[in-house]
Design an enzyme around this catalytic site. Sequence first.
Site, PDB file in Angstrom:
ATOM      1  N   ASP A 166      32.020  43.742  44.115  1.00  0.00           N
ATOM      2  CA  ASP A 166      32.593  44.769  43.267  1.00  0.00           C
ATOM      3  C   ASP A 166      34.096  44.751  43.482  1.00  0.00           C
ATOM      4  O   ASP A 166      34.561  44.567  44.607  1.00  0.00           O
ATOM      5  CB  ASP A 166      32.008  46.154  43.606  1.00  0.00           C
ATOM      6  CG  ASP A 166      32.140  47.107  42.418  1.00  0.00           C
ATOM      7  OD1 ASP A 166      32.227  46.636  41.263  1.00  0.00           O
ATOM      8  OD2 ASP A 166      32.185  48.332  42.642  1.00  0.00           O
ATOM      9  N   TYR A 214      43.145  43.970  33.961  1.00  0.00           N
ATOM     10  CA  TYR A 214      44.512  44.492  34.144  1.00  0.00           C
ATOM     11  C   TYR A 214      45.541  43.390  34.392  1.00  0.00           C
ATOM     12  O   TYR A 214      46.696  43.681  34.720  1.00  0.00           O
ATOM     13  CB  TYR A 214      44.517  45.473  35.327  1.00  0.00           C
ATOM     14  CG  TYR A 214      43.621  46.684  35.119  1.00  0.00           C
ATOM     15  CD1 TYR A 214      44.104  47.847  34.525  1.00  0.00           C
ATOM     16  CD2 TYR A 214      42.281  46.659  35.506  1.00  0.00           C
ATOM     17  CE1 TYR A 214      43.286  48.948  34.331  1.00  0.00           C
ATOM     18  CE2 TYR A 214      41.446  47.748  35.313  1.00  0.00           C
ATOM     19  CZ  TYR A 214      41.958  48.884  34.727  1.00  0.00           C
ATOM     20  OH  TYR A 214      41.141  49.985  34.524  1.00  0.00           O
TER      21      TYR A 214
HETATM   22  P1  IMP Z   1      34.081  43.546  38.651  1.00  0.00           P
HETATM   23  O1  IMP Z   1      33.570  44.353  39.805  1.00  0.00           O
HETATM   24  O2  IMP Z   1      34.504  42.158  39.057  1.00  0.00           O
HETATM   25  O3  IMP Z   1      33.165  43.575  37.472  1.00  0.00           O
HETATM   26  O4  IMP Z   1      35.443  44.245  38.176  1.00  0.00           O
HETATM   27  C1  IMP Z   1      35.495  45.578  37.715  1.00  0.00           C
HETATM   28  C2  IMP Z   1      36.727  45.748  36.850  1.00  0.00           C
HETATM   29  O5  IMP Z   1      37.922  45.556  37.649  1.00  0.00           O
HETATM   30  C3  IMP Z   1      36.870  44.759  35.699  1.00  0.00           C
HETATM   31  O6  IMP Z   1      36.165  45.185  34.565  1.00  0.00           O
HETATM   32  C4  IMP Z   1      38.369  44.759  35.461  1.00  0.00           C
HETATM   33  O7  IMP Z   1      38.764  45.894  34.719  1.00  0.00           O
HETATM   34  C5  IMP Z   1      38.927  44.922  36.866  1.00  0.00           C
HETATM   35  N1  IMP Z   1      39.184  43.598  37.471  1.00  0.00           N
HETATM   36  C6  IMP Z   1      38.411  42.962  38.394  1.00  0.00           C
HETATM   37  N2  IMP Z   1      38.956  41.784  38.731  1.00  0.00           N
HETATM   38  C7  IMP Z   1      40.084  41.677  38.009  1.00  0.00           C
HETATM   39  C8  IMP Z   1      41.075  40.646  37.913  1.00  0.00           C
HETATM   40  O8  IMP Z   1      41.028  39.596  38.567  1.00  0.00           O
HETATM   41  N3  IMP Z   1      42.085  40.890  37.058  1.00  0.00           N
HETATM   42  C9  IMP Z   1      42.188  42.025  36.324  1.00  0.00           C
HETATM   43  N4  IMP Z   1      41.284  42.993  36.360  1.00  0.00           N
HETATM   44  C10 IMP Z   1      40.229  42.825  37.193  1.00  0.00           C
END
Ligand code: IMP
Length: 200
Positions: A68, A150
């Site tokens: 996460d 982002y």
């Molecule tokens: P997840 O847990 O990898 O699904 O990330 C959750 C949320 O964090 C994503 O939907 C993005 O909004 C943000 N996020 C995660 N990793 C990145 C990244 O490498 N760049 C930009 N936003 C990120």
Amino acid sequence: MIIVFASNNEHKLREIKSILGNSFTLLSLRDINIQEDVPEDESLLEGNALSKARFIHKATGMNVFADDTGLEISALNGLPGVLSARFAGESKDPSANIEKVLTLLCKTENRKARFRTVIALIFEKKEYLFEGIVTGTIIREKRGIEGFGYDPVFLPDGKNQTFAEMELAEKNKISHRARAFEKLREFLNQYTLSNNKETI
Ligand code: IMP
């Protein structure tokens, strides 16, 4: 060694396969035929990653890891954090999320932020957490078209390109996710090495 990654995100799977190398057979949720929604409603990244890993471990008994990630902004007391994907609403619209961040920070000089990835691993029935962080600042206008989320407003410390202006390979050298997965790789490699020693 077979290990399940509690995700169906093809992009992440490819990225992680390339980090972990050939010693591991990585299976996605689709590969093991899990269709249910994996719970993701905790208030901390650690809690979310653990609850996803525990859910799959309970269902399959297999070795599993889940990740996460959140963007943590100092002036917003760590928000959006665990809410990063849906900061501006359930539609999970990245542009709306960025607009919300820029609006909240418009009068703020402190632009410090970090991306943080937490991986929860359940391996041979024990739980482990791995963390990867990249620090930077939130700039005032979007720059670049690469990446996702982002990336267009995140300028990593010591760089003059936002994540969205970098080639993916460049981002992957320093990213939160790469750092966390590198720790996971080291752990699994260590395990494989010591296990081999015992059996020789
Ligand atoms: P997840 O847990 O990898 O699904 O990330 C959750 C949320 O964090 C994503 O939907 C993005 O909004 C943000 N996020 C995660 N990793 C990145 C990244 O490498 N760049 C930009 N936003 C990120």
